[in-house]
Design a protein around this motif. Structure first.
Motif, short mmCIF file in Angstrom:
data_model
loop_
_atom_site.label_atom_id
_atom_site.label_comp_id
_atom_site.label_asym_id
_atom_site.label_seq_id
_atom_site.Cartn_x
_atom_site.Cartn_y
_atom_site.Cartn_z
N ARG A 50 -7.18 30.57 30.98
CA ARG A 50 -6.26 31.66 31.22
C ARG A 50 -7.05 32.91 31.61
N SER A 51 -6.87 33.39 32.83
CA SER A 51 -7.61 34.56 33.31
C SER A 51 -6.76 35.82 33.29
N ALA A 52 -5.46 35.67 33.13
CA ALA A 52 -4.54 36.81 33.00
C ALA A 52 -3.29 36.29 32.30
N GLU A 53 -2.39 37.19 31.97
CA GLU A 53 -1.21 36.78 31.20
C GLU A 53 -0.40 35.71 31.91
N SER A 54 -0.33 35.78 33.23
CA SER A 54 0.46 34.80 33.98
C SER A 54 -0.38 34.05 35.01
N LYS A 55 -1.69 33.92 34.73
CA LYS A 55 -2.58 33.26 35.68
C LYS A 55 -3.53 32.32 34.95
N VAL A 56 -3.67 31.11 35.48
CA VAL A 56 -4.58 30.12 34.91
C VAL A 56 -5.49 29.60 36.01
#
Length: 207
Positions: free
Chosen positions: A85-91
C-alpha cells in the motif's frame, strides 16, 4: 480432470483462522486439485491462470514449495509478488523480496547474509550492517540451543562458547549508540567485524 482449462482462478487467503494442520491440508488440496497427469504421466495445468493471495507466511511457504506449483516456478512460469500500500487508495505490485522468496524464515535469511559476507572476503562497505545482523542471528540461535534459558544473549553465548575467547563482545558497541562522537567519525572497531564474523563461523562449525 477437465473443465477448468480456460478458467482464470483467484484464491484469496483460504486459510483464515485455520490451525497448522488444516493450513497444510488446504495447501495440498490446491497443489493437487488444479493439476493433473496426462497420458504420458506429465503434470499439466488445469487452468488458464491461477492466482493465490495470502498474508499468512506459513501458508505461503507451503504453497511456494508444493511440488506442482514449484515445478512451474522452476520453469520460470510461476511468479511471486508482494502488494504494498503506497497511499490510502493505491497499491503497488512489486516483485517479492528475496528474503521471502528464497528463505523460509528470518533466521535462515540472516545466516545467508553472514555466510555471503564471510565468503565475499568481508567487504568493508558491508561491515556496518553486519553487527546487527550477527547479533540478531545469535539471539535466535542461542534461543534455539538453550530454549529454557531466559538470560541475556551474553550469558547464553558464554554457556555455548564454554569460555573460549572470541570477539563477540564488540557487537555491543555497534548495537548501542552510546556517544555523540560516533555521529561525526568512523570507528576503528569497524575493522574488527571480519574477526567477529570469523568467530561466528568457527563457533557454528563446532555445532
Amino acid at each position: 480432470m477437465t473443465g477448468l482449462n480456460d478458467a482464470i482462478i483467484f484464491i484469496d487467503d483460504p486459510i483464515s483462522s485455520l490451525d497448522n494442520n488444516h493450513i497444510a491440508q488446504v495447501s495440498s488440496l490446491i497443489n493437487n486439485f488444479f493439476f493433473y497427469k496426462d497420458s504420458a504421466n506429465k503434470t499439466c495445468d488445469n487452468f488458464a491462470q491461477l492466482f493465490i493471495a495470502t498474508h499468512n507466511f506459513e501458508f505461503f511457504s507451503f504453497v511456494r514449495d508444493a511440488n506442482n506449483i514449484k515445478r512451474k516456478n522452476n520453469d520460470g512460469c510461476c511468479n511471486l509478488y508482494m502488494l504494498k500500500r503506497s497511499a490510502e487508495s493505491k497499491v503497488e505490485l512489486l516483485n517479492l523480496p528475496k528474503a521471502f522468496s528464497n528463505y523460509d524464515s528470518e533466521y535462515l535469511y540472516l545466516f545467508s547474509e553472514i555466510y555471503n559476507y564471510y565468503n565475499s572476503g568481508c567487504p568493508v562497505d558491508s561491515s556496518y550492517i553486519m553487527p546487527n545482523v550477527i547479533r540478531r542471528f545469535l539471539e535466535i540461535y542461542t534461543r534455539i540451543k538453550l530454549p529454557g534459558n531466559h538470560d541475556e544473549i551474553d550469558n547464553r553465548l558464554k554457556i555455548l562458547t564454554a569460555g573460549r575467547p572470541n570477539e563477540l563482545k564488540f557487537l555491543h558497541y555497534f548495537s548501542h549508540f552510546t556517544t555523540l562522537e560516533r555521529a561525526v567519525k568512523h570507528s576503528e572497531l569497524i575493522l574488527k567485524i571480519p574477526d567477529i564474523t570469523s568467530d561466528v563461523i568457527a563457533f557454528l562449525k563446532l555445532d
